[in-house]
Design a protein around this motif. Structure first.
Motif, PDB file in Angstrom:
ATOM      1  N   GLY A  25     111.497  38.246  52.032  1.00  0.00           N
ATOM      2  CA  GLY A  25     110.422  38.608  51.125  1.00  0.00           C
ATOM      3  C   GLY A  25     110.613  38.726  49.913  1.00  0.00           C
ATOM      4  O   GLY A  25     109.975  38.358  49.012  1.00  0.00           O
ATOM      5  N   LEU A  26     111.754  39.587  49.619  1.00  0.00           N
ATOM      6  CA  LEU A  26     112.147  39.980  48.263  1.00  0.00           C
ATOM      7  C   LEU A  26     112.431  38.449  47.692  1.00  0.00           C
ATOM      8  O   LEU A  26     112.117  38.239  46.273  1.00  0.00           O
ATOM      9  N   THR A  29     109.103  36.871  46.590  1.00  0.00           N
ATOM     10  CA  THR A  29     108.398  37.128  45.379  1.00  0.00           C
ATOM     11  C   THR A  29     109.440  36.760  44.053  1.00  0.00           C
ATOM     12  O   THR A  29     108.589  36.651  43.138  1.00  0.00           O
ATOM     13  N   HIS A  32     108.480  33.176  43.112  1.00  0.00           N
ATOM     14  CA  HIS A  32     107.337  33.169  42.423  1.00  0.00           C
ATOM     15  C   HIS A  32     107.315  33.812  41.219  1.00  0.00           C
ATOM     16  O   HIS A  32     106.768  33.134  39.950  1.00  0.00           O
ATOM     17  N   MET A  33     107.909  34.841  40.681  1.00  0.00           N
ATOM     18  CA  MET A  33     108.180  35.608  39.725  1.00  0.00           C
ATOM     19  C   MET A  33     108.794  34.562  38.427  1.00  0.00           C
ATOM     20  O   MET A  33     108.484  34.118  37.491  1.00  0.00           O
ATOM     21  N   THR A  36     106.651  31.609  37.850  1.00  0.00           N
ATOM     22  CA  THR A  36     105.631  31.852  36.768  1.00  0.00           C
ATOM     23  C   THR A  36     106.329  32.056  35.209  1.00  0.00           C
ATOM     24  O   THR A  36     105.639  31.569  34.501  1.00  0.00           O
ATOM     25  N   GLY A  41     102.935  29.746  34.951  1.00  0.00           N
ATOM     26  CA  GLY A  41     101.822  29.774  36.019  1.00  0.00           C
ATOM     27  C   GLY A  41     100.762  29.189  35.872  1.00  0.00           C
ATOM     28  O   GLY A  41     100.934  27.910  35.236  1.00  0.00           O
ATOM     29  N   THR A  43      97.636  30.170  35.153  1.00  0.00           N
ATOM     30  CA  THR A  43      96.487  30.594  34.369  1.00  0.00           C
ATOM     31  C   THR A  43      96.288  29.892  33.107  1.00  0.00           C
ATOM     32  O   THR A  43      97.086  29.579  32.437  1.00  0.00           O
ATOM     33  N   ARG A  45      95.022  30.350  29.583  1.00  0.00           N
ATOM     34  CA  ARG A  45      94.877  31.729  28.649  1.00  0.00           C
ATOM     35  C   ARG A  45      93.666  31.554  27.921  1.00  0.00           C
ATOM     36  O   ARG A  45      93.591  30.993  26.897  1.00  0.00           O
TER      37      ARG A  45
ATOM     38  N   PHE B  37     105.432  42.747  36.004  1.00  0.00           N
ATOM     39  CA  PHE B  37     106.085  41.939  37.166  1.00  0.00           C
ATOM     40  C   PHE B  37     105.383  41.707  38.235  1.00  0.00           C
ATOM     41  O   PHE B  37     105.555  40.752  38.991  1.00  0.00           O
ATOM     42  N   PHE B  40     103.556  38.690  37.535  1.00  0.00           N
ATOM     43  CA  PHE B  40     104.513  37.381  37.709  1.00  0.00           C
ATOM     44  C   PHE B  40     104.863  37.150  39.282  1.00  0.00           C
ATOM     45  O   PHE B  40     104.743  35.761  39.489  1.00  0.00           O
ATOM     46  N   MET B  41     104.991  38.254  39.854  1.00  0.00           N
ATOM     47  CA  MET B  41     105.104  38.008  41.371  1.00  0.00           C
ATOM     48  C   MET B  41     104.023  37.401  42.057  1.00  0.00           C
ATOM     49  O   MET B  41     104.151  36.860  43.027  1.00  0.00           O
ATOM     50  N   ASP B  43     101.850  35.122  40.617  1.00  0.00           N
ATOM     51  CA  ASP B  43     101.454  33.891  39.749  1.00  0.00           C
ATOM     52  C   ASP B  43     100.512  34.127  38.888  1.00  0.00           C
ATOM     53  O   ASP B  43      99.702  33.302  38.534  1.00  0.00           O
ATOM     54  N   ARG B  44     100.336  35.552  38.335  1.00  0.00           N
ATOM     55  CA  ARG B  44      99.449  35.752  37.324  1.00  0.00           C
ATOM     56  C   ARG B  44     100.337  36.005  36.016  1.00  0.00           C
ATOM     57  O   ARG B  44     101.413  35.725  35.994  1.00  0.00           O
ATOM     58  N   ILE B  45      99.611  36.465  34.987  1.00  0.00           N
ATOM     59  CA  ILE B  45     100.074  36.642  33.499  1.00  0.00           C
ATOM     60  C   ILE B  45     100.479  38.199  33.362  1.00  0.00           C
ATOM     61  O   ILE B  45     101.523  38.825  32.967  1.00  0.00           O
ATOM     62  N   ARG B  49      97.040  41.272  25.969  1.00  0.00           N
ATOM     63  CA  ARG B  49      96.234  41.379  24.558  1.00  0.00           C
ATOM     64  C   ARG B  49      96.583  42.087  23.814  1.00  0.00           C
ATOM     65  O   ARG B  49      96.387  42.209  22.536  1.00  0.00           O
ATOM     66  N   LEU B 221     122.098  53.036  51.510  1.00  0.00           N
ATOM     67  CA  LEU B 221     120.927  52.299  52.157  1.00  0.00           C
ATOM     68  C   LEU B 221     119.862  53.166  52.554  1.00  0.00           C
ATOM     69  O   LEU B 221     118.563  53.003  52.174  1.00  0.00           O
ATOM     70  N   PHE B 316     113.616  48.347  38.579  1.00  0.00           N
ATOM     71  CA  PHE B 316     112.851  47.015  38.854  1.00  0.00           C
ATOM     72  C   PHE B 316     112.656  46.821  40.417  1.00  0.00           C
ATOM     73  O   PHE B 316     111.801  46.306  40.850  1.00  0.00           O
ATOM     74  N   TRP B 320     109.730  45.455  42.598  1.00  0.00           N
ATOM     75  CA  TRP B 320     109.799  44.165  43.233  1.00  0.00           C
ATOM     76  C   TRP B 320     109.524  44.626  44.759  1.00  0.00           C
ATOM     77  O   TRP B 320     108.708  43.949  45.541  1.00  0.00           O
ATOM     78  N   VAL B 321     109.970  45.600  45.430  1.00  0.00           N
ATOM     79  CA  VAL B 321     109.892  46.007  46.669  1.00  0.00           C
ATOM     80  C   VAL B 321     108.444  46.265  46.892  1.00  0.00           C
ATOM     81  O   VAL B 321     107.661  45.807  47.724  1.00  0.00           O
ATOM     82  N   TRP B 323     105.655  45.115  45.373  1.00  0.00           N
ATOM     83  CA  TRP B 323     104.959  43.876  45.467  1.00  0.00           C
ATOM     84  C   TRP B 323     105.479  42.793  46.515  1.00  0.00           C
ATOM     85  O   TRP B 323     104.951  41.781  46.649  1.00  0.00           O
ATOM     86  N   THR B 324     106.403  43.307  47.385  1.00  0.00           N
ATOM     87  CA  THR B 324     106.761  42.373  48.416  1.00  0.00           C
ATOM     88  C   THR B 324     106.379  42.723  49.693  1.00  0.00           C
ATOM     89  O   THR B 324     105.860  41.977  50.708  1.00  0.00           O
ATOM     90  N   LEU B 325     106.457  44.294  49.966  1.00  0.00           N
ATOM     91  CA  LEU B 325     106.416  44.821  51.412  1.00  0.00           C
ATOM     92  C   LEU B 325     104.782  45.178  51.588  1.00  0.00           C
ATOM     93  O   LEU B 325     104.360  45.757  50.886  1.00  0.00           O
ATOM     94  N   PHE B 328     103.754  50.784  55.826  1.00  0.00           N
ATOM     95  CA  PHE B 328     104.051  51.248  57.064  1.00  0.00           C
ATOM     96  C   PHE B 328     102.722  51.910  57.406  1.00  0.00           C
ATOM     97  O   PHE B 328     101.988  52.423  56.770  1.00  0.00           O
TER      98      PHE B 328
END
Ligand code: SF4
Ligand code: SF4
Lengths: 170, 365
Positions: A25-26, A29, A32-33, A36, A41, A43, A45, B37, B40-41, B43-45, B49, B221, B316, B320-321, B323-325, B328
């Motif tokens: 999963g990591l 993502t 995708h990052m 982008t 991406g 979008t 603007r 981030f 980006f993950m 697919d946005r920006i 602004r 871990l 980071f 990262w985690v 926006w991935t997982l 529970f």
């Protein structure tokens, strides 16, 4: 008929400790990052970039004129009659030119009432009203959306600006 | 007041000011980094602004929070309600006191600080180091619990109950998983742990740095997972839950008081990243690179850069985690904490202990 319930296969050891799936999963993502970041991406603007709208897009009206600047409209009031939103007001007057006879003394479209159906464009016998694809005409007061003849004859210019923007962005 | 005491106090005040300034700036930009981030993950920006690369966005957010109306609902316990955000914030800030950032430099030969001998890049070099961090960060749960209780709101209370149960369960794993590290380095002091990690594993033919992550992979871990739970980040963000308990323990909070909770959460993550770096990644040292011969200022700059890079990676990783997982479920959270992580932590402890018994009786290394 017996219903056979398929039980999912029991999880393997690697599935049960989650970690490989988490790493996968990591990885996704991160892919995708990077995509982008590298490709910008999907979008658009908006204020800086413009979406290319199709040519039959219906937005702000324009009233074309003849080469001498005389307005094409003959104030037949077909458009104001057909308009489902009652957005068009036309008052007629006599034209000095005997070949034209009638012209609009007052012509106004309330763009806030308009539903951009395009019927006025379709019905006009003189090709005197068009819908352009300029959708950027916001103002902060209601009066600003009342487009009279003076402004409607000039909105064509805005279209060429818009097209220039579209071409610049692509 | 004699001059050594005065110098110590003044130096401490300077350090506090600097560390807090860096911490708050870090928090502000961490929140921006999170938004960027995550965008980006997906697919946005993300925000773009406010200034170049949205660098002024945290400022705008802060101003917005300051200008919001400061509402105190009439049904809350006023004193506790107002105290709770501070109770969440103070432990978050206090834990950073024992985190070292670089090797000490010699004090200037003359002037006020000459009597100190050396200047440490650490607020308090206390010999219980890690214990202090556990003790203080354990207090953070009070802010959450009291916020939920004082809000006099069933959703807030449920959220805070979940938060406290989660934090208490995972604190055990957190503490046990790091005991192995103490066994290996035979100290609780963070700077001593970092110093110990500059050496190499003695009995291996290739030079592998004696980093915590190498000698205690399972401990690392477990510590990492427990840290995610302690900072209530995804996949363990049960204290908050839009779907089932509205927003969780801070549902009744707005404006600056809400911002304090957010600040506390983000400072926790930054400090956790710094602590993991110290315990498991060799702190500010790079393996096979000897920085001690550099002039003091350059050495400190290099070490701070290395430390920031390592801690930044973990910061980071939190994003990262997240926006991935997916999260529970509550029973899964408890089962994982008590039935998986805790036994593993104990096993790791026993195995480490057994290794050292063998090592000292047989005498390898
Ligand atoms: S586009 Fe339709 S609604 Fe708008 S003015 Fe023309 S006829 Fe009326
Ligand atoms: S715009 Fe066309 S339809 Fe409308 S009044 Fe003028 S000529 Fe008639």
């Amino acid at each position: 008929m017996a219903i056979i319930v398929k039980k999912p296969a029991p999880l393997t050891f690697w599935e049960r400790i989650y970690l490989p799936a988490i790493l996968k999963g990591l990885g996704m993502t991160m892919r995708h990052m990077i995509k982008t970041l590298a490709g910008g991406g999907v979008t658009i603007r908006y204020p800086e970039q413009h979406k290319r709208v199709p040519n039959n897009y219906r937005a702000l009206h324009v009233m074309p004129t003849w080469e001498d600047g005389h307005i094409k409209c003959v104030a037949c009031e077909m458009c104001s009659t057909v308009c489902p939103a009652n957005a068009i007001t036309v008052h007629a007057e006599e034209d000095e030119n005997p070949e034209i006879e009638k012209r609009a003394a007052f012509y106004e479209i309330d763009e806030l009432r308009c539903i951009f159906c395009g019927f006025c464009e379709e019905v006009c016998p003189r090709d005197a009203i068009h819908l352009t694809k300029n959708y950027e005409f916001v103002t902060d007061n209601r009066e600003g959306f009342l487009y009279g003849m003076d402004r409607l004859t000039k909105t064509g210019r805005l279209v060429s600006e818009l097209e220039a923007k579209e071409n610049k962005d692509r | 007041m004699d001059s050594a005491v005065l110098a110590t106090v003044i130096l401490a005040l300077i350090k506090i000011a600097l560390i807090l300034a860096v911490l708050f700036t870090g928090v502000a930009y961490y929140s921006l980094a999170e938004r960027k981030f995550s965008a980006f993950m997906q697919d946005r920006i993300g925000p773009n602004r406010c200034g170049p690369f949205a660098l002024l966005q945290p400022l705008a957010d802060g101003v917005k929070f300051f200008l919001k109306e400061d509402v105190i609902p009439h049904h809350v316990d006023k004193v506790l309600y107002l105290a709770a955000p501070a109770m969440a914030m103070i432990p978050a800030m206090a834990t950073i006191a024992v985190v070292p950032f670089a090797d000490p430099i010699p004090a200037p030969a003359s002037g006020l600080f000459a009597s100190l001998g050396q200047i440490q890049f650490q607020l308090a070099d206390i010999n219980v180091g890690m214990l202090y961090i556990f003790a203080v960060s354990g207090l953070a749960v009070y802010g959450v619990v009291i916020a939920g209780w004082a809000s006099n709101n069933k959703y807030a209370l449920l959220g805070s109950l979940r938060a406290s149960a989660q934090m208490i369960s995972y604190e055990l794993t957190l503490g046990l998983s790091v005991l192995g590290v103490f066994m290996v380095y035979e100290t609780l002091q963070l700077d001593a742990i970092v110093a110990a990690q500059t050496s190499f594993i003695s009995f291996l033919p290739v030079a592998i740095p004696k980093w915590g992550i190498v000698v205690q992979p399972l401990g690392f871990l477990l510590f990492l997972i427990a840290t995610f739970a302690e900072t209530s980040r995804l996949p363990f963000d049960l204290p908050e839950g839009e779907a089932e308990i509205v927003a969780g323990y801070h549902v009744e909070y707005g404006s600056m008081k809400f911002m304090l909770f957010m600040l506390a959460e983000y400072s926790h993550m930054i400090i956790a990243s710094a602590v993991i770096t110290c315990l498991f990644l060799g702190g500010w040292n790079l393996p096979w690179v000897d920085m001690s011969s550099l002039p003091a200022v350059q050495r400190v700059a290099a070490q701070l850069a290395v430390f920031t890079a390592k801690a930044g990676f973990f910061a980071f990783l939190f994003i990262w985690v997240r926006w991935t997982l997916p999260r529970f479920r509550y029973d899964q959270l408890m089962r994982l904490g008590w039935k998986v992580l805790l036994p593993l932590a104990i096993a790791n402890l026993v195995a480490t202990g057994a290794f050292y018994v063998v090592k000292y009786t047989v005498g390898i290394g």
